[in-house]
Scaffold this motif. Structure first.
Motif, PDB file in Angstrom:
ATOM      1  N   LEU A 313       6.809  -1.730   0.154  1.00 58.64           N
ATOM      2  CA  LEU A 313       6.024  -3.148  -0.018  1.00 58.64           C
ATOM      3  C   LEU A 313       6.141  -3.495   2.023  1.00 58.64           C
ATOM      4  N   ALA A 314       7.518  -3.487   1.935  1.00 63.75           N
ATOM      5  CA  ALA A 314       7.306  -4.437   3.031  1.00 63.75           C
ATOM      6  C   ALA A 314       6.530  -4.140   4.604  1.00 63.75           C
ATOM      7  N   PRO A 315       6.226  -2.909   5.040  1.00 65.80           N
ATOM      8  CA  PRO A 315       5.926  -2.012   6.136  1.00 65.80           C
ATOM      9  C   PRO A 315       4.323  -2.983   5.571  1.00 65.80           C
ATOM     10  N   GLY A 316       3.734  -3.316   4.781  1.00 67.74           N
ATOM     11  CA  GLY A 316       2.578  -4.257   4.726  1.00 67.74           C
ATOM     12  C   GLY A 316       2.658  -5.659   4.935  1.00 67.74           C
ATOM     13  N   TYR A 317       3.858  -6.202   4.579  1.00 70.05           N
ATOM     14  CA  TYR A 317       3.998  -7.311   5.233  1.00 70.05           C
ATOM     15  C   TYR A 317       4.237  -7.740   7.049  1.00 70.05           C
ATOM     16  N   ARG A 318       4.262  -6.506   7.552  1.00 72.82           N
ATOM     17  CA  ARG A 318       5.597  -6.880   8.826  1.00 72.82           C
ATOM     18  C   ARG A 318       4.553  -8.225   9.547  1.00 72.82           C
TER      19      ARG A 318
END
Length: 340
Positions: A313-318
């Protein structure tokens, strides 16, 4: 920064970790795993350094003598302060160690005290009192009576106006709280200031604290610490890893770091911090919603599964993480933690 200086700073950080004896075997093992993980990037045998600090206890004055610049000495002290405050406010042995460290480093007493005070404020901010969501005067009185002498004896703060095991806030609000904490911590990981790294653990502790309270459970420092330790998330070791990666990546101890340079090199570590915080929030939600009945093995497996999910999920909130990093005022981190 030269390899000799990096080695000296990490030596001091490990000495700070063991200043109070580090009696918790779970935390001791976590620190060892961090040394093993960071070893390939260190340029020297970091696992051997861990063993040297644990068994031989290097002379602090000799280690400090390897730091020729005021910048390196200040950085070493700030890192040691962060390590000592990672698991809560400083104990007597840690205070004594930091006083001796400041002396051998030749730091101005006022400067050393300011760094220590800032870290202490962050450690305390994770557990500052807050009104329970939806609490009423009648609910507060009823909950206070129901809490009984047990909670009072431990200093735990019970959520008021809440049925134990049933959240006092809506699912959407819980989701937002966990996501916001994850984004904020990932943003802090991008910043080059040492104080920013010190705020990550208090924010994680406060997240667990708030989730537990929202389900009506009395919460204090020991509850949140034990919960994280059960999951295998060591407080001291986590701070050592965060700071160590920044130091070995050249993001600390140099002039002109800046956010842009940090974003490029710290994207992976920032993503891991996002994932760790997100998984902590989710597993805490399941634990307290389920009446705290999950056993240790189930908790660890659930955390591992959620951590793997959160990493995707993290890359989507970069973009949101980078935007948040640009708005954080490191001079007001204690307020940031309290308002989380």
């Amino acid at each position: 920064m030269k390899t000799e200086e990096t080695r000296a700073i990490l030596t001091i950080a490990l000495m700070a970790a063991f200043a109070d004896g580090l009696k918790d075997e779970r935390e001791r093992q976590s620190v060892r795993r961090v040394a093993d993980a960071l070893g390939p990037d260190a340029g020297f045998d970091l696992p051997a350094l861990y063993r040297e600090v644990l068994l031989a206890r290097p002379d602090l004055a000799q280690v400090a003598a390897s730091l020729p610049t005021a910048e390196a000495r200040q950085l070493a002290y700030e890192m040691a302060v962060g390590v000592c405050d990672a698991d809560g406010v400083q104990g007597p042995a840690e205070k004594e160690f930091l006083q001796k460290l400041a002396m051998v480093l030749g730091l101005d007493p006022a400067t050393a005290a300011a760094a220590s005070d800032a870290a202490e404020a962050l450690a305390e901010a994770g557990f500052s009192p807050e009104p329970a969501a939806g609490a009423t005067v009648q609910g507060a009185a009823a909950a206070a009576a129901a809490a009984g002498a047990g909670a009072a004896a431990t200093g735990a703060v019970a959520a008021t106006g809440t049925v134990t095991g049933r959240a006092s806030i809506a699912d959407a609000e819980m989701d937002k709280m966990i996501l916001n904490a994850s984004i904020t911590n990932a943003a802090l990981e991008l910043l080059p200031e040492t104080l920013a790294s010190m705020a990550i653990i208090p924010l994680q502790m406060r997240l667990v604290y708030r989730i537990g309270r929202s389900y009506g459970y009395p919460m204090d420092t020991s509850h949140a610490k034990d919960f994280l330790a059960t999951l295998g998330v060591g407080l001291t070791s986590q701070y050592l890893e965060q700071f160590g990666r920044k130091l070995l990546g050249g993001l600390l101890g140099g002039v002109g770091g800046g956010l842009g340079r940090t974003v490029g090199r710290q994207a992976a570590s920032s993503g891991l911090t996002f994932a760790t915080t997100y998984a902590l929030g989710r597993v805490a939600q399941r634990y307290y919603a389920g009446g705290r009945t999950l056993d240790t093995a189930t908790l660890k497996q659930t955390f591992a599964d959620l951590l793997a999910e959160a990493r995707t999920l993290a890359p989507g909130y970069r973009a949101q993480i980078e935007q948040k990093a640009g708005t954080i005022d490191v001079r007001s981190l204690a307020s940031l933690v309290k308002q989380a």
